[in-house]
Design an enzyme around this catalytic site. Structure first.
Site, mmCIF file in Angstrom:
data_model
loop_
_atom_site.group_PDB
_atom_site.id
_atom_site.type_symbol
_atom_site.label_atom_id
_atom_site.label_comp_id
_atom_site.label_asym_id
_atom_site.label_seq_id
_atom_site.Cartn_x
_atom_site.Cartn_y
_atom_site.Cartn_z
ATOM 1 N N SER A 10 30.663 -16.518 33.526
ATOM 2 C CA SER A 10 31.597 -15.529 32.961
ATOM 3 C C SER A 10 31.440 -15.355 31.457
ATOM 4 O O SER A 10 32.244 -14.645 30.844
ATOM 5 C CB SER A 10 33.044 -15.963 33.267
ATOM 6 N N GLU B 269 -3.953 -46.832 -13.990
ATOM 7 C CA GLU B 269 -5.237 -46.530 -13.358
ATOM 8 C C GLU B 269 -6.246 -45.811 -14.257
ATOM 9 O O GLU B 269 -7.451 -45.973 -14.067
ATOM 10 C CB GLU B 269 -4.988 -45.665 -12.101
#
Length: 651
Positions: free
Chosen positions: A335, A76
C-alpha cells in the site's frame, strides 16, 4: 675549435639522454591507486583498495601538514629542493662510512631515489643503486619537486598491505593525514623506513623509539618547533591496533566507483555523520528479526533530491546477498504507493479529502479486494481511508481514474510499474500489484513535498534542473497533509508517513516526509522469502521514527504549497477526459475500450470523430470499439455545451 667540439659533444650527450629517457621511461604503474569516496563536506566516507587488495590512496604534498614535510626532509633529504635527483655529498658520506665500517651505515638515497625505488622495487645492490640514480634524474626532469614528493607520499610503505601516508593515516589514526599532529606524523615518517619491524601493533617499543628519533631530529632545528611541543609529542602513545579502513555506505561507494579512474576521489551528497548514525540504527534493529532479514534505508533532501544517507543491505554478511544494493531491488510496494493514487484522484476531481467513500465488500468484475484486517469500515472520508490504508476505496478510485492513466503517471513520476511479461495495468496496481524500488518510492514521496514535481534521487552533486509537474501542488500538499500524524510508538512531530506490506509478508515498507527531508525503510529477505509476522506498521515504521529522530531539525509547520492552486471545487467541476489521454495509442483487435470523463454537468455525450456513442447519459463513461487502425478524435460534451477532447491512435 675546442669550444665547438665541446658544445657538439654536450649536444650529443643531451640528445642521447633525451633519447634514452623516451626509450626507457620510468614505470609509473605502481601509482595505480584505490578510490576514495567523500561526503558532501569532503570527508572520507569509504575507500576501495587498489588492485591486489593493497590500500594505496593518492597523497599529494598539499594533503599532509607542513610539519610532516619538515620532518620528512629533515630525516631523509635535507637538500631535496636543491639536488638534481641524487645528492653527491650524501652518497660520498655513505661510501666513506661503508669503507670505514665494512658495512652499510647509511644509504645516501635522496627522496627522489627512494621514489624511484618505490616505483620499481629491486634488490639492494650497487647495480640497483646506480639504476635508482638514473631513474631519479629522469623523475627530476619529468616532475616538479611537489609531484616527486607526491610519488613518495603515495607509495611509502606503512606496514602490512598499507602503502602511502593517506592509507597509513586512516589505518593507524582513523583520520586523513592533514589532521595529524607532530607525534603521529613522526610515526608515519619512521614507518616508511622499516614498515614491518616498526609496526606499532606488533612492535610498539621499536615504533616509539623510531618515532622519537624523528621527533628529536626535528627538535634539532628542522621546522622551527618549540621544545615544549616536542616534549609533548614524545609523551604521546603509539597506536595499539590498526583501525579498519573507512567503509560507510559500501553499496553506494561501489556504485559511484564503477568506471572511475584509479586514484579518484569521488564527491557525493551524503552526510558522513548521518550515514554513520543510520547504519547504527539499521544494524541495531536487524537483531530483532530472523536470520537472513535485511534492511534498506534512504534519506534525501526533498527540494534537491540529494541523498543524505543510504543503507543498501545487511551488515556483516559475506554471502552474495550482502553485496546487493537492496535500495535498487524491485519489490512489491503493497500500500506504500496509495498516497500518489489519492493525489491523482484529488487532482482529477474524483474525490476530496472530506469526500465520503465506501469501504464495503464489492467486486470489480472478477476482482474482489479485501483489507489487510479482513474486515470493512463502512463509510469514511477519503482522508481517513488513506490514513487507515483501506483497500476498497483505493481500488474504487483507481477504477474511476483508470489503470492505464495511473500507470502512465507513475512512469512520469519516475516510478514505472514493473509488470509481469505481457501483463497490462489493472486494478491490483492500487494495492502494490507491480514492482518498484525503495529509491523510486522515496522520490515519489518527495514529489508530494515538492509541489507535485517529479525528480529522481541523486547521490552525486548535479546542477539544479527544472522538474515537471506530475500532479497539482494543491493535490500533492493535500495528501502530504493527510499523512502527517503521530508515530504510534512515539517520535518527532510534523512527519507525514505511510506504510506498506506486500503479499505474504515478503516486504515491509515505511515512507515519510517532513518540511525538509524524505525517507524510506524497507525490510525483507533478499531472496524474497516471507518473514512470519512481517508488516510495515509493526516492523518498518518504528525504524522510520528513529530515522526522523536523527535528522537535522526541520521546520514543523505543515508542508507548504509552492504555487497558487485552483480550489478543489473548481477542479471537481471542470470537464475533463480521463481516458483517452492526449497522444494515447491502442492496439487493433484488443476489444472495446472505456472512454471516461470527470467534471462537467450531466448528462454527458461522448463522440468519436463527431459521431455520438450510445451510452447511459447519466454515466461518465462509454464503451467504444475501434473500427480499425488510424487516428481518432474523442470528444465529450456536458449539459452546458462545454467540451473536452483528445486524439488517439490505433495501430
Amino acid at each position: 675549435m675546442r669550444r665547438r667540439l665541446g658544445l657538439a659533444g654536450l649536444a650529443v650527450l643531451t640528445g642521447a639522454a633525451v633519447a634514452a629517457d623516451r626509450a626507457l621511461p620510468p614505470d609509473l604503474s605502481r601509482l595505480r591507486a584505490g578510490i576514495e569516496v567523500l561526503d558532501r563536506e569532503g570527508r572520507t566516507l569509504s575507500t576501495l583498495p587498489a588492485p591486489g587488495g593493497i590500500w594505496r590512496l593518492p597523497t599529494a604534498a598539499a594533503d599532509v601538514p607542513p610539519h610532516l614535510l619538515a620532518m620528512l626532509l629533515a630525516a631523509e633529504d635535507r637538500r631535496f629542493h636543491w639536488h638534481p635527483g641524487f645528492d653527491p655529498l650524501a652518497l660520498g658520506r655513505a661510501a666513506f662510512q661503508w669503507v670505514r665500517a665494512g658495512r652499510v651505515v647509511s644509504g645516501g638515497s635522496t627522496l627522489t631515489m627512494q621514489a624511484a625505488r618505490l616505483l620499481e622495487p629491486r634488490p639492494r645492490t650497487l647495480r640497483s643503486k646506480a639504476l635508482e640514480i638514473l631513474r631519479a634524474v629522469q623523475l627530476e626532469a619529468r616532475f616538479s619537486k611537489p609531484e616527486i614528493l607526491g610519488i613518495w607520499l603515495t607509495l611509502a610503505p606503512q606496514g602490512g598491505n598499507l602503502e602511502g601516508l593517506r592509507a597509513g593515516s586512516l589505518a593507524w589514526f582513523g583520520r586523513p593525514p592533514g589532521q595529524l599532529d607532530a607525534a603521529e606524523s613522526a610515526l608515519l615518517v619512521a614507518l616508511a623506513r622499516r614498515p614491518e619491524a616498526l609496526r606499532p601493533d606488533r612492535h610498539p617499543d621499536a615504533a616509539r623509539a623510531a618515532r622519537d628519533g624523528v621527533l628529536r631530529v626535528r627538535a634539532a632545528g628542522a621546522g622551527g618547533v618549540s621544545g615544549a611541543e616536542v616534549a609533548l609529542a614524545l609523551a604521546a602513545p603509539v597506536p595499539a591496533a590498526r583501525q579498519p579502513m573507512p567503509r560507510l555506505a559500501p553499496h553506494l561507494a561501489r556504485q559511484v566507483a564503477q568506471g572511475a579512474a584509479p586514484g579518484s576521489r569521488i564527491a557525493t551528497t551524503l552526510d558522513r555523520d548521518l550515514q554513520r548514525a543510520l547504519e547504527g540504527v539499521a544494524e541495531a534493529a536487524l537483531h530483532e528479526f530472523p536470520d537472513r532479514a535485511a534492511f534498506a534505508l534512504v534519506v534525501a533532501e526533498t527540494s534537491s533530491r540529494e541523498i543524505r544517507a543510504l543503507v543498501g543491505g545487511s551488515f556483516g554478511v559475506e554471502a552474495r546477498a550482502g553485496m546487493l544494493d537492496l535500495t535498487r531491488a524491485v519489490r512489491s510496494p503493497g500500500s506504500a504507493q496509495k498516497p500518489f493514487l489519492y493525489a491523482m484522484a484529488f487532482e482529477a476531481g474524483l474525490a476530496r479529502p472530506e469526500t465520503l467513500v465506501a469501504d464495503l465488500p464489492f467486486r470489480f468484475g472478477s476482482y474482489a479486494p479485501e483489507n489487510f484486517s479482513r474486515d470493512f469500515t463502512g463509510r469514511v472520508t477519503a482522508a481517513d481511508a488513506l490514513r487507515q490504508s483501506l483497500n476498497l476505496p483505493a481500488v474504487a478510485l483507481l477504477s474511476e481514474l483508470g489503470a492505464l492513466r495511473y500507470a502512465a503517471a507513475l512512469k512520469a513520476a519516475g516510478s514505472p510499474p514493473r509488470l509481469a511479461p505481457g501483463a497490462a495495468p489493472s486494478l491490483p496496481l492500487a494495492l502494490g500489484g507491480a514492482g518498484t524500488t525503495l529509491r523510486e518510492l522515496v522520490a515519489l514521496y518527495a514529489l508530494l513535498g515538492d509541489a507535485g514535481r517529479a525528480g529522481a534521487l541523486t547521490a552525486l552533486p548535479v546542477a539544479p534542473v527544472e522538474r515537471p509537474e506530475v500532479v497539482t501542488p494543491r493535490a500533492a500538499a493535500a495528501v502530504a497533509g493527510i499523512l502527517v500524524q503521530p508515530f504510534p510508538g512515539g517520535g518527532p512531530a510534523g512527519v507525514g508517513w505511510k506504510t506498506g506490506t506486500s503479499w505474504g509478508g515478503r516486504d515491509a515498507w515505511a515512507l515519510g516526509l517532513d518540511a525538509r527531508h524524505v525517507a524510506g525503510v524497507w525490510i525483507g529477505r533478499p531472496d524474497g522469502t516471507p518473514i512470519p509476522g512481517l508488516n510495515g506498521r509493526a516492523s518498518a515504521l518504528p525504524v522510520l521514527a528513529q530515522v526522523f529522530a536523527r535528522l537535522p531539525a526541520a521546520p514543523r509547520q505543515p508542508l507548504q504549497v509552492r504555487a497558487a492552486p485552483r480550489p478543489f471545487a473548481e477542479a471537481a467541476d471542470r470537464l475533463r477526459l480521463l481516458f483517452p489521454m492526449p497522444g494515447a495509442e491502442l492496439v487493433e483487435g484488443a476489444g472495446p475500450v472505456t472512454l471516461r470523463a470527470t467534471g462537467g454537468r450531466r448528462p454527458l455525450v461522448f463522440l468519436v470523430d463527431g459521431a455520438p456513442l450510445p451510452h447511459q447519459r447519466a454515466r461518465r463513461e462509454a464503451a467504444w470499439t475501434p473500427p480499425g487502425p488510424g487516428f481518432y478524435r474523442v470528444t465529450v460534451l456536458d449539459a452546458d455545451g462545454i467540451a473536452a477532447a483528445a486524439e488517439l491512435r490505433v495501430r
